[in-house]
Design a protein around this motif. Structure first.
Motif, PDB file in Angstrom:
ATOM      1  N   UNK A   1     -11.441 -13.816  35.779  1.00  0.00           N
ATOM      2  CA  UNK A   1     -10.805 -13.017  36.817  1.00  0.00           C
ATOM      3  C   UNK A   1     -11.758 -11.972  37.373  1.00  0.00           C
ATOM      4  N   UNK A   2     -12.463 -11.275  36.487  1.00  0.00           N
ATOM      5  CA  UNK A   2     -13.338 -10.209  36.961  1.00  0.00           C
ATOM      6  C   UNK A   2     -14.458 -10.764  37.826  1.00  0.00           C
TER       7      UNK A   2
ATOM      8  N   UNK B   1      -8.031  -8.159  40.396  1.00  0.00           N
ATOM      9  CA  UNK B   1      -8.577  -7.581  39.175  1.00  0.00           C
ATOM     10  C   UNK B   1      -7.483  -7.439  38.116  1.00  0.00           C
ATOM     11  N   UNK B   2      -7.832  -7.543  36.819  1.00  0.00           N
ATOM     12  CA  UNK B   2      -6.841  -7.385  35.753  1.00  0.00           C
ATOM     13  C   UNK B   2      -6.194  -6.008  35.800  1.00  0.00           C
ATOM     14  N   UNK B   3      -4.873  -5.963  35.698  1.00  0.00           N
ATOM     15  CA  UNK B   3      -4.139  -4.698  35.798  1.00  0.00           C
ATOM     16  C   UNK B   3      -3.193  -4.490  34.614  1.00  0.00           C
TER      17      UNK B   3
ATOM     18  N   UNK C   1     -16.761   1.357  35.240  1.00  0.00           N
ATOM     19  CA  UNK C   1     -17.205   0.401  36.251  1.00  0.00           C
ATOM     20  C   UNK C   1     -17.170  -0.988  35.670  1.00  0.00           C
ATOM     21  N   UNK C   2     -16.833  -1.945  36.505  1.00  0.00           N
ATOM     22  CA  UNK C   2     -16.750  -3.336  36.091  1.00  0.00           C
ATOM     23  C   UNK C   2     -17.718  -4.158  36.945  1.00  0.00           C
ATOM     24  N   UNK C   3     -18.714  -4.813  36.322  1.00  0.00           N
ATOM     25  CA  UNK C   3     -19.620  -5.640  37.137  1.00  0.00           C
ATOM     26  C   UNK C   3     -18.896  -6.833  37.712  1.00  0.00           C
TER      27      UNK C   3
ATOM     28  N   UNK D   1     -10.544 -10.422  29.435  1.00  0.00           N
ATOM     29  CA  UNK D   1     -11.067 -11.312  30.475  1.00  0.00           C
ATOM     30  C   UNK D   1     -12.574 -11.458  30.357  1.00  0.00           C
ATOM     31  N   UNK D   2     -13.279 -10.358  30.018  1.00  0.00           N
ATOM     32  CA  UNK D   2     -14.728 -10.436  29.853  1.00  0.00           C
ATOM     33  C   UNK D   2     -15.118 -11.328  28.682  1.00  0.00           C
ATOM     34  N   UNK D   3     -14.410 -11.154  27.544  1.00  0.00           N
ATOM     35  CA  UNK D   3     -14.722 -11.979  26.384  1.00  0.00           C
ATOM     36  C   UNK D   3     -14.484 -13.453  26.694  1.00  0.00           C
ATOM     37  N   UNK D   4     -13.373 -13.745  27.369  1.00  0.00           N
ATOM     38  CA  UNK D   4     -13.081 -15.136  27.729  1.00  0.00           C
ATOM     39  C   UNK D   4     -14.189 -15.706  28.608  1.00  0.00           C
ATOM     40  N   UNK D   5     -14.617 -14.937  29.611  1.00  0.00           N
ATOM     41  CA  UNK D   5     -15.668 -15.416  30.518  1.00  0.00           C
ATOM     42  C   UNK D   5     -16.975 -15.636  29.769  1.00  0.00           C
ATOM     43  N   UNK D   6     -17.319 -14.706  28.876  1.00  0.00           N
ATOM     44  CA  UNK D   6     -18.584 -14.805  28.146  1.00  0.00           C
ATOM     45  C   UNK D   6     -18.611 -16.025  27.223  1.00  0.00           C
TER      46      UNK D   6
END
Length: 506
Positions: free
Chosen positions: A22-23, A427-429, A501-503, A285-290
């Motif tokens: 998502x991010x 973005x995740x909310x 901040x979110x890259x 979401x970041x962990x899932x993407x990574x």
């Protein structure tokens, strides 16, 4: 995380799994906040090819498309063409690299030109049509009720009651599940909430619909209403298809929550609604993407780890309701076109959380691809995900939007339903977590303890994802209380502030 009476947002579209990236799917500078479903986003008319993905693999590919192109995933539909969405050679190369890693499939360089939509790409990646839906009597992602499904629709704008009545008759003739959906018939009512704001509630036999019926119901009613308001009958996009045969029983029994006990099929059902904030949602979401996984897979891995630590392992099976709508016609249909998969994973050997997540990803993907994957029997633990979509359908001055559904939960002793919230930009909310439990099997105290422990384990996994399961969130863990005993208390991890901040991808 705290207990609250919060309900999921107005605009919900069931999804088997969310979120891949998502991010990363947001353009630079994307932001904003989630609206309350009050119509901040423009309603759109029903258009051919605008249906959401109809299978778990299509949903994963949809997320990959959105990431590669840099658009919110709700703008990508099952039949959206990658190149017409703005895909270019660099984006295509990125998509293929990610798809090979995430899907574990050998994809030819030409696959995107030959299969440029999520539906066709999923088929090229090995997806097979479901051999059976069901099992019957086990509706997926259910919340509560006594054998009836309630599919509410929010209607905003000047309402033509005559056109609505005719439109309900039209969709009733088209879809067998809606045959008795005329106003004034049993189970169908229209409530005025305010001037120009109505709630249409359709109560239907639970075994005639699934959670993936809600969006096509809103779209089909809007199409019929537009036509009737103009004084003509609707023109449908083809007949309602025949779905796969329905399974009458499952293949595998889901893991039973430790400390639970047998309960009658018609036992009372309760629910707790908790909230995971935007900061936790973003980290998940970041962990899932990574890890090349989905948010569903991350939570599935954490749930398997928790059940193992509570004494249920090492073979953990979770019931996972997913849609089985592989064709465009099925994606437009209102009916029982989902299946409840039995997703099994081996947690033995005290693996690192990331290693367990790889096992979960492999098992889940194999089940998503296979048309003959094992189906879950009633009982035990169930896990499902809902995603907000923002779809509001224009209908001659009226907007039609799905409101939160209510379906019976008698198939699982404990069902965990995650509802993701997103900003308008995607973005995740935050995530609303509903724990729906059988009083006689699990009880309120046990359900509260388990959901709290799940959140604590997820926090620990986010802090040290390479740590072995035995070292996650160390220390003594309270046992689950027996069903129906003790006070309602929930151990909760400390709430973390959202990152400054979110890259995001450009």
């Amino acid at each position: 995380m705290s207990l609250s009476g919060q309900k999921p947002p107005d605009r919900l579209v069931p999804s088997a799994l969310t979120t891949l990236t998502t991010l990363l799917a947001l353009p630079r500078g994307a932001g904003g906040s989630s609206d309350d479903g009050g119509g901040a986003e423009a309603a759109v008319p029903r258009a051919s090819g605008a249906e959401p993905p109809g299978t778990p693999l299509q949903e994963i590919v949809r997320d990959l498309f959105a990431e590669a192109i840099g658009v919110p995933r709700r703008t990508v539909h099952a039949d959206s063409d990658f190149f017409r969405l703005g895909g270019h050679p660099a984006a295509a190369a990125h998509l293929l690299a990610r798809a090979r890693r995430v899907l574990g499939a050998g994809l030819d360089d030409r696959v995107l030109h030959e299969a440029p939509t999520p539906a066709r790409f999923a088929a090229a990646a090995g997806e097979r049509p479901a051999a059976a839906t069901g099992p019957a009597g086990a509706p997926g992602g259910a919340l509560d009720g006594e054998g009836s499904a309630v599919l509410p629709l929010r209607l905003r704008g000047a309402l033509n009651a005559g056109a609505l009545q005719e439109a309900l008759g039209d969709v009733g003739h088209r879809h067998g599940a809606l045959r008795n959906s005329r106003l004034g018939s049993a189970g169908t009512r229209l409530r005025a909430l305010a001037a120009g704001d109505h709630l249409l509630e359709l109560t239907l036999p639970a075994d005639l619909v699934d959670l993936w019926s809600h969006t096509p119901l809103a779209a089909e009613l809007a199409l019929a209403y537009r036509a009737r308001a103009a004084g003509r009958p609707p023109r449908w996009e083809g007949p309602v298809p025949e779905a796969a045969p329905r399974a009458r029983a499952g293949d595998l029994a889901p893991t039973v929550p430790p400390g639970s006990r047998p309960a009658p099929a018609d036992g009372r059902v309760g629910r707790l609604v908790l909230d995971w904030d935007a900061g936790l949602h973003q980290r998940l979401a970041r962990l899932a993407a990574a890890q090349g996984a989905t948010l569903f897979m991350v939570v599935h891995a954490a749930l398997a780890a928790l059940l193992t630590r509570l004494g249920a392992g090492p073979a953990i099976t979770v019931a996972a309701p997913v849609p089985a709508r592989d064709s465009a016609a099925l994606r437009r249909a209102v009916g029982p076109y989902g299946r409840v998969l039995a997703l099994s994973v081996d947690t033995s050997g005290d693996p690192a959380f990331t290693a367990l997540l790889r096992r979960v990803r492999a098992a889940d993907l194999a089940a998503y691809r296979a048309g003959t994957a094992a189906l879950a029997r009633p009982g035990g633990i169930a896990l499902s995900v809902l995603a907000d979509s923002g779809e509001a359908y224009e209908a001659a001055g009226l907007t039609v939007r799905a409101a939160p559904p209510l379906l019976p939960l008698r198939a699982a002793a404990l069902g965990l339903i995650l509802t993701e919230r997103h900003t308008p930009a995607g973005a995740p909310a935050g995530i609303a977590v509903t724990a729906a439990y059988q009083y006689d099997a699990v009880g309120e105290t046990a359900a509260a303890h388990l959901t709290g422990q799940l959140a604590a384990l997820l926090e620990a996994a986010l802090d040290t994802p390479a740590a072995a399961l035995s070292r996650l969130n160390g220390g003594a863990r309270p046992p689950l209380a027996p069903a129906g005993t003790g006070k309602h208390t929930t151990p909760s991890p400390a709430r973390r502030p959202a990152p400054a901040a979110v890259p995001v991808a450009g």
